[in-house]
Design an enzyme around this catalytic site. Structure first.
Site, PDB file in Angstrom:
ATOM      1  CB  THR A   1      -6.165   9.473  -7.716  1.00 43.68           C
ATOM      2  OG1 THR A   1      -6.803   8.467  -8.470  1.00 43.68           O
ATOM      3  CG2 THR A   1      -5.710   8.923  -6.374  1.00 43.68           C
TER       4      THR A   1
ATOM      5  CD  GLU B   1      -3.156  -0.657   0.222  1.00 38.86           C
ATOM      6  OE1 GLU B   1      -4.179  -0.129   0.680  1.00 38.86           O
ATOM      7  OE2 GLU B   1      -3.012  -0.902  -1.005  1.00 38.86           O
TER       8      GLU B   1
END
Lengths: 371, 371
Positions: free
Chosen positions: B239, B185
Site C-alpha cells: 500500500t 474511509e
C-alpha cells in the site's frame, strides 16, 4: 447537405492521417479504393468524380471549444453565426487547383490558398477526392471575427471542406471532412479538433484520441433548450501569452478535480442538465485561472453573469469572448447586458453581447446551382 | 431497504462535514432540526428515534474504484460479493454506544469500534440520529478479502451505516449515509468516496466535489449487460508503495489525455457502450503505468485479457485485483481463466477469478426482526 445525426450517440474512429492511404488494413470510404504509398500524392484507382454542381454555397458555425475543464478535447457548435463559402467550377483556374477570388468581412487574410484556412481545407479535400481535372474558385464570407475565441478559422475550414465535398457529390464521410479541417487547423493554431469537429458535426463533440482520430458526438436532448450568451470585448487576446499561460505540469489534485468536472460536463450534456453543465463548465482550475487575468475584467464579468442567473460562465476557446449558459433566450439577453456592463466597469472594455442556441447540425449546404 | 434509484440521473449535493451542523443555512434532513455549534456534539431538537427492529441484517457490495482514468472520482458496485452486518439492540451495551461482538471471515481486524470500519461508520450514523439511550451490538461477516482493491473497508462501513439507519426507521438520506461512510474511509485510507459512495448507492457514481460533497449517479442502461471479471492474485499489494507511486505533478499532455478518457468513460456508462467503456478504462496514462509494475505479471494479465476478447482491463482500486469487462458471463469465465494463467506465467502468482455483474442497488436491508 445538412449533416444531421439521428443516432443518440455516435463514435467515429478515423485512421491516423499517415495511415489513411496505407495499402494494408486501412479503413477507406466504400466508394474509393486507394493503393499508394503513405504520402498524400497517391493515385486513386477509380475515376475522378465529376462536379454535380456549377457552384455551391455552404455555411459552418461558430464553435465554443474547451468548455472549461474540457480543455483541448471538448467543443460545441453555436447556431446562427459563422462563415460562408461559395465555391464554383472555374475553367480559368488551373485544373486540380483552387483560387480564392475574394474574402469579405475580414481584413488581413491571405488569398493564397496555401496560407488561408478555407484554402488549406479545400486543397486537402480535393486531394482526398483525387481532383485533378477541375479548377475551383472560392469566395469566403467571414461572419466571425478573427481571434475571438469562437473558432473563426475552423468555421472557414469546415465550410470549405464541405463545399468541395458537396460540389463533387458528397462522397466523403464526416470523418474525412474533419481530417481535412484538421490540416487547416494544424497550420494556423495547432493540431486540435475541438473547434473544427463540432463545426462540421454540430452539437457537442468529445475527442477521445487523435491517433487514430476518435470523435464522440454527445447529443444534448432535443426537448431541452440551451442558450449561449456570447460577450465579445473590443480586445485582442494576446495569443502568445495565452499559450504561454498554460502550465506544462499540473498537480495531481488539480488533475483529479478538472477530470471529475469534465466527467460531470459529459454527463450533464447527455442528460440535458443545464445546472450541472453550468457548474462544471465554471469549475476549471487549470486553464481559466491562468488566462482570465489576461482578459481585463473577465473575472468580474463571470461573477456578474453568475449573479445574474447564468448557470455557468467561462472563456470561449482562448478568448477573449466570454460565454455564459442559460435555458431561456430573454433571460440570456438580460445576462448579456449585465456582462457588457461588467466588462466596461471592471475591464474598461466595450463589448457586445448576443444570445445563440446550440447548433445541432453543423456545417451544411445552403444553396447550389446544378450543372 | 433496497436503495434503488428510479430516476435516470441523480445529483446529490451534500453539506460539507464541518457545516453539517452549522446554525446558518445548512441543508438538513427534513425530519431533523439541529441547532448547535460546529462540533459534532450537538443536540437535536426532536426526540431521539426509537428502534423499530430488535435486529437487522444488512449487506453492502464490493466496489471497483478509479476505473482507470476515473482515479479518485469514479467507482461502481459489484454484485454478489460483499460484507454483512448484523446489528442488534443490546441492553448490556452502554446506551449511545456500540460494541462489536464478533468478526467473521477476516483476521486481524480490531473489535474496538473506534478502530473498525464498521464501528466508525456506525458511530457516525448514531451521532447523526442522536442516539443516546440505546446500546447496539454488531457482528461483521466479511465476504471481501482485506486489501484486495475491492473496497473491503467501504463495504463494512456502508453495511454498518445502513444497519444503524434501518434499525431506527430509515430516516437518513443516502447522502447522510455516504458521509458516515466517509468518516470511516477517512480513518483507514483517506477521504475518498469512490468506494463508499457506490457501495451505498449502487451502480456507477461520480464524485464531482468533496466540499460540498456532490455525487452523480450514472445509470448504466437496464437493458444492457455488463460483467466484471475479477482476478485476485495471492499477493499483498504494498500500500505505501502504491500511494508513493502516484506522481505529485503530471504533464499537461497526460492530464488532457486522461481527462478525455474520463469524459469518454462517463459517456460510455450512460449510453451502455461497453466497447467504448473498455477502451477508456484501459487508457489510463497516469496511475496504472506507475502501479502495474508493482503487481507481478499485471501487464501480461491485461494483455491476455484484451487478447481473449475483454473490452477493457485495469487495476481495481489500488489492486492487486485486476478487473476486465465483458458483456457475456460465459465469455467472462474464459477470460478469467486466461487471466489466471497469465498471472502464473508472467507473475509467478496463483490467482482466482470470478465473474460478477453490476450491482445497481447498493447497500440494502437483508432481514430484520421486529420489536
Amino acid at each position: 447537405m445538412a449533416i444531421s445525426n439521428q443516432t443518440p450517440f455516435k463514435t467515429l474512429t478515423l485512421p491516423s492521417p499517415k495511415t489513411l492511404f496505407n495499402t494494408t488494413n486501412s479503413p477507406i470510404p466504400n466508394f474509393l479504393s486507394i493503393k499508394c504509398n503513405t504520402s498524400l500524392s497517391c493515385k486513386p484507382l477509380i475515376a475522378e468524380p465529376e462536379p454535380i454542381f456549377t457552384s455551391v454555397k455552404t455555411f459552418a458555425p461558430a464553435t465554443f471549444a474547451n468548455i472549461g475543464p474540457g480543455f483541448d478535447f471538448l467543443g460545441c457548435a453555436i447556431d446562427g453565426v459563422g462563415d460562408y463559402v461559395t465555391l464554383s467550377v472555374d475553367p480559368s483556374v488551373q485544373p486540380g487547383h483552387i483560387s480564392i477570388s475574394s474574402i469579405n468581412g475580414a481584413k488581413g487574410l491571405s488569398k493564397d490558398p496555401l496560407w488561408n484556412c478555407a484554402g488549406i481545407a479545400a486543397i486537402s479535400t480535393m486531394k482526398m477526392l483525387g481532383i485533378r481535372s477541375i479548377g475551383l474558385s472560392l469566395t469566403l464570407d467571414k461572419g466571425l471575427p478573427l481571434g475571438s475565441g469562437l473558432g473563426s478559422s475552423a468555421a472557414s475550414a469546415a465550410a470549405a471542406a464541405v463545399a468541395v465535398n458537396e460540389i463533387f457529390g458528397g462522397r466523403l464521410s464526416v470523418s474525412d471532412l474533419v481530417l481535412a479541417g484538421l490540416d487547416s487547423e494544424a497550420k494556423v493554431s495547432g493540431y486540435h479538433a475541438d473547434n473544427v469537429a463540432p463545426a462540421i458535426m454540430g452539437g457537442f463533440v468529445l475527442i477521445r484520441s487523435y491517433d487514430p482520430l476518435e470523435l464522440l458526438q454527445l447529443k444534448f436532448p432535443f426537448e431541452k433548450d440551451l442558450f449561449f450568451v456570447l460577450v465579445n470585448p473590443e480586445f485582442e487576446a494576446p495569443t502568445k501569452k495565452m499559450r504561454a499561460a498554460l502550465a506544462k505540469e499540473i498537480s495531481m489534485k488539480d488533475h483529479i478535480w478538472n477530470s471529475s468536472q469534465a466527467g460531470a460536463l459529459v454527463a450533464a450534456v447527455l442528460q440535458g442538465d443545464l445546472s450541472l453543465f453550468g457548474k462544471a463548465m465554471s469549475s476549471d482550475k487549470i486553464v481559466e485561472p491562468k488566462r482570465a487575468p489576461l482578459i481585463p475584467g473577465m473575472e468580474g464579468v463571470k461573477k456578474a453573469a453568475l449573479e445574474a442567473g447564468a448557470f455557468g460562465c467561462t472563456i470561449s476557446g482562448a478568448g477573449p469572448t466570454v460565454v455564459a449558459v442559460i435555458d431561456d433566450e430573454e433571460k440570456g439577453k438580460e445576462i448579456g447586458s449585465t456582462m457588457v456592463e461588467a466588462f466596461l466597469r471592471e475591464g474598461k472594455l466595450k463589448a457586445s453581447a448576443t444570445v445563440r442556441s446550440l447548433d445541432r447540425v453543423g456545417a451544411r449546404l445552403v444553396s447550389s446551382k446544378p450543372r
